[in-house]
Each structure stands twice: as structure tokens, then as C-alpha cells.
Scaffold this active site. Structure first.
Site, PDB file in Angstrom:
ATOM      1  N   GLY A  60       0.811  -0.982  -0.116  1.00  0.00           N
ATOM      2  CA  GLY A  60       0.118  -0.018   0.086  1.00  0.00           C
ATOM      3  C   GLY A  60       0.919   1.213   0.099  1.00  0.00           C
ATOM      4  CE1 TYR A 161      -5.462 -13.006  -4.196  1.00  0.00           C
ATOM      5  CE2 TYR A 161      -6.197 -13.486  -6.279  1.00  0.00           C
ATOM      6  CZ  TYR A 161      -6.168 -12.591  -5.045  1.00  0.00           C
ATOM      7  OH  TYR A 161      -7.137 -11.772  -4.825  1.00  0.00           O
TER       8      TYR A 161
END
Length: 348
Positions: A60, A161
Site C-alpha cells: 500500500g 493466491y
């Protein structure tokens, strides 16, 4: 075209202090400095809620945290340090999301995505926080046998994932059944576009490395990439290239706020989020050409293993249970918003 956003005024101070509206509810947003998490955090603030963003900034960006949100730099594994009974709920985005990386480094995804979620669920139970909205993915389905994909389709992820996200979905189901958690898992298809929050912060895709088609094609338009590779042109689709369902990030964010209201104790609601329409790789490339006015050279490349011909969502459950409708389904509009974000970044 202006980036899709709320043009109202946010009276909160800069990010770093919890100065959002005094009313509303209080939410923890894990991974709220990332692309989707930051847009959802902005929507929560604009709806009058108080928001705390928890993010370790490994993927982020600090400047992406919307103004008015309290920011804690920390790991989701340590959520118990900050989560207490003052919170009305949690929106969980903290996860690694690179499919290719998950194949070569699967343990990273089990430790972070599954281990972090386990720690978060424990912290929520201990603190008495009983509402959760989880950022899931269409990758839980793997290669579909039919499209559009409904929530009762078989789940058979083709990479770690997707498997890690599915494992968390199973964990949440158990938490709901055993401990009365009210939860919703939202399975995204292809999220795209950008959002200008009322605070002035603009959020768009900025992955490293970038793996999503629209920002990759826009990099060609910017001159940062020579050409775009088209992986396979012999699929059983109208133009031979893969078809995907694109959803605007602002539409996606609105679904999360609706899911908070729809979550019911003891139930794990799972909803697909997509437009229900697909666009081929070549349609995306041609749309970028029109929107940007730049030529986009193509390079023909072999099919990639595990790439389904078409991934298109059925979002009927989200419409029925959440009252949600995508309002920004036009591909040109999605691309235009993303293009404006790219130009804003280039001028920084």
C-alpha cells in the site's frame, strides 16, 4: 472526463488523525492504503463513519490513506493490539494478490493471507467485534465450466493466491456457524478505474509489478512500455482473445457499504461483484486507443497456462441481497478514469 467520485466536502483534517464525522459507526479497514481498501475507506468516511486504516505499507501507499482516517502502520497479524469493542465492524483487504508470485512463492501467501486472517478473526472474537466484510476474489472459482459464473459454481482455484482466499472463505464460514459472526465475502472480478475522494485524494491502480490489463495498456499510451502482449488469439470468443468482466472500483466500494448493512449474525453471505458483461483483450486495447488518442502496438504471444477463455460474473445475488447495481459499466468511462489517474501520477 472527470474521475468518478463524490464532489462533496470532507471536513476531516489530514490523514493520521481520526477527525472524521462524529456520528456514524466505527470501522477498521485492514489494507486500507491499497487500491480497493483506500477507495472503500473513502466511501465510509463520506457516509459519515469513523475509519481506522491498518496497513503495513508493504504494497500500500501512505498517501493513499484518505484524509480523516486514523492511520496505524502495522501488520494484520497484530490486529489484537488495536482492535477493541469500540469498533462496529472490520473490512478486510490486507492480502498479497499477485497470482504469478503466489505460484513461485506460495508460502508467502499462506503465511500472510491465511495466517493474517486467522489472527484477525481471533482478535475480532476476543474483542466482541461481530461484523466482517472480506475482500475475496473470482480466482476462487478457477477455470469455470459455464459463464456467467454464479456463487454456487464449483470452487477449484488454479493458483495459491486463489486457494488462500478460498481458505479464508472457509474459515469465515466456520466462524459464522460456531460463533455468530455476521460476514460477507465479496468475490471481485476485474476491478479497474480510479476514484477521486471528497478529500481530494485520488486512488487508482499502482501495483508493483503491474499485472492488470488496463493499467498495462495505459503504460504503452504513456510511453513507459513499447507494446502490449496479447496472450493467445485463438480462444473460442468473438475475436479470439480472452474475455473478462470489468467493474469500476467506485461501484465495488459501494457494495462493501451495502454488505455491512446486509450482514446477519451466523450467516456467511458470498456475493460475486461484476458487471455481468465481458470485454475482450482486443476490445480493451481498442478502447484505450480511442480514449487516449495514442497508438497501442500489439505483440502476439502464446496462450498462458490456466487462462480461461471467459470470466464473466453473475451478480444477481448481490442485486437481490445487497440491493447493489453497478452504475459505471461503460468500458470507455472506466478507462478514462484510469487514464486521468495515470496522467495525474505522471505530473507528480
Amino acid at each position: 472526463m472527470d474521475i468518478s467520485g463524490n464532489t462533496g466536502v470532507n471536513t476531516g483534517a489530514g490523514a493520521g488523525g481520526n477527525t472524521g464525522a462524529s456520528g456514524g459507526k466505527k470501522y477498521l479497514v485492514t489494507g486500507g492504503a491499497g487500491y480497493v481498501g483506500s477507495v472503500v475507506a473513502a466511501h465510509l468516511l463520506e457516509a459519515g463513519h469513523r475509519v481506522t486504516v491498518l496497513d503495513d505499507l508493504s504494497t500500500g501507499h501512505r498517501e493513499g490513506v484518505p484524509r480523516g482516517a486514523e492511520f496505524i502502520e502495522g501488520r494484520v497479524q497484530d490486529a489484537a493490539k488495536w482492535l477493541d469493542a469500540s469498533y462496529d465492524g472490520v473490512l478486510h483487504f490486507a492480502a498479497f494478490s499477485q497470482v504469478g508470485e503466489s505460484v513461485v512463492d506460495p508460502e508467502k501467501y499462506w503465511v500472510n493471507n491465511v495466517g493474517g486472517s486467522t489472527a484477525l478473526l481471533t482478535a475480532m472474537r476476543d474483542a466482541g467485534v461481530r461484523t466482517l466484510v472480506f475482500s475475496s476474489t473470482a480466482a476462487t472459482y478457477g477455470e469455470p465450466t459455464a459463464v456467467p459464473i454464479t456463487e454456487d459454481a464449483a470452487t477449484a482455484p488454479t493458483n495459491p493466491y486463489g486457494a488462500s482466499k478460498l481458505a479464508v472463505d472457509h474459515m469465515i464460514s466456520g466462524e459464522c456457524a460456531a460463533h455468530g459472526l455476521a460476514a460477507a465475502s465479496l468475490r471481485y472480478f476485474n476491478v479497474a478505474g480510479a476514484y477521486a475522494a471528497a478529500s481530494g485524494v485520488i486512488a487508482g491502480e499502482r501495483h508493483a509489478p503491474e499485472s492488470h490489463l488496463i493499467p498495462l495498456v495505459l503504460e504503452v499510451a504513456q510511453g513507459r512500455r513499447e507494446a502490449i502482449s496479447v496472450y493467445g488469439d485463438d480462444y473460442p470468443t468473438p475475436d479470439g482473445t480472452c474475455v473478462r468482466d470489468y467493474i469500476h472500483v467506485a461501484d465495488l466500494a459501494e457494495a462493501h457499504l451495502l454488505a455491512l448493512d446486509a450482514a446477519a449474525s451466523g450467516e456467511h453471505l458470498i456475493c460475486n461483484l461484476g458487471n455481468g458483461n465481458g470485454f475482450s483483450v482486443r476490445e480493451v486495447i481498442e478502447t484505450v486507443r480511442r480514449v487516449t488518442g495514442h497508438p497501442i502496438p500489439e505483440i502476439a504471444a502464446p496462450r498462458r497456462a490456466g487462462d480461461p477463455a471467459a470470466l464473466v460474473a453473475s451478480a444477481e445475488r448481490a442485486k437481490d441481497r445487497l440491493g447493489w447495481r453497478p452504475n459505471r459499466a461503460d468500458l470507455a468511462g472506466i478507462v478514462a478514469d484510469a487514464w486521468q489517474f495515470c496522467q495525474e501520477r505522471a505530473n507528480e
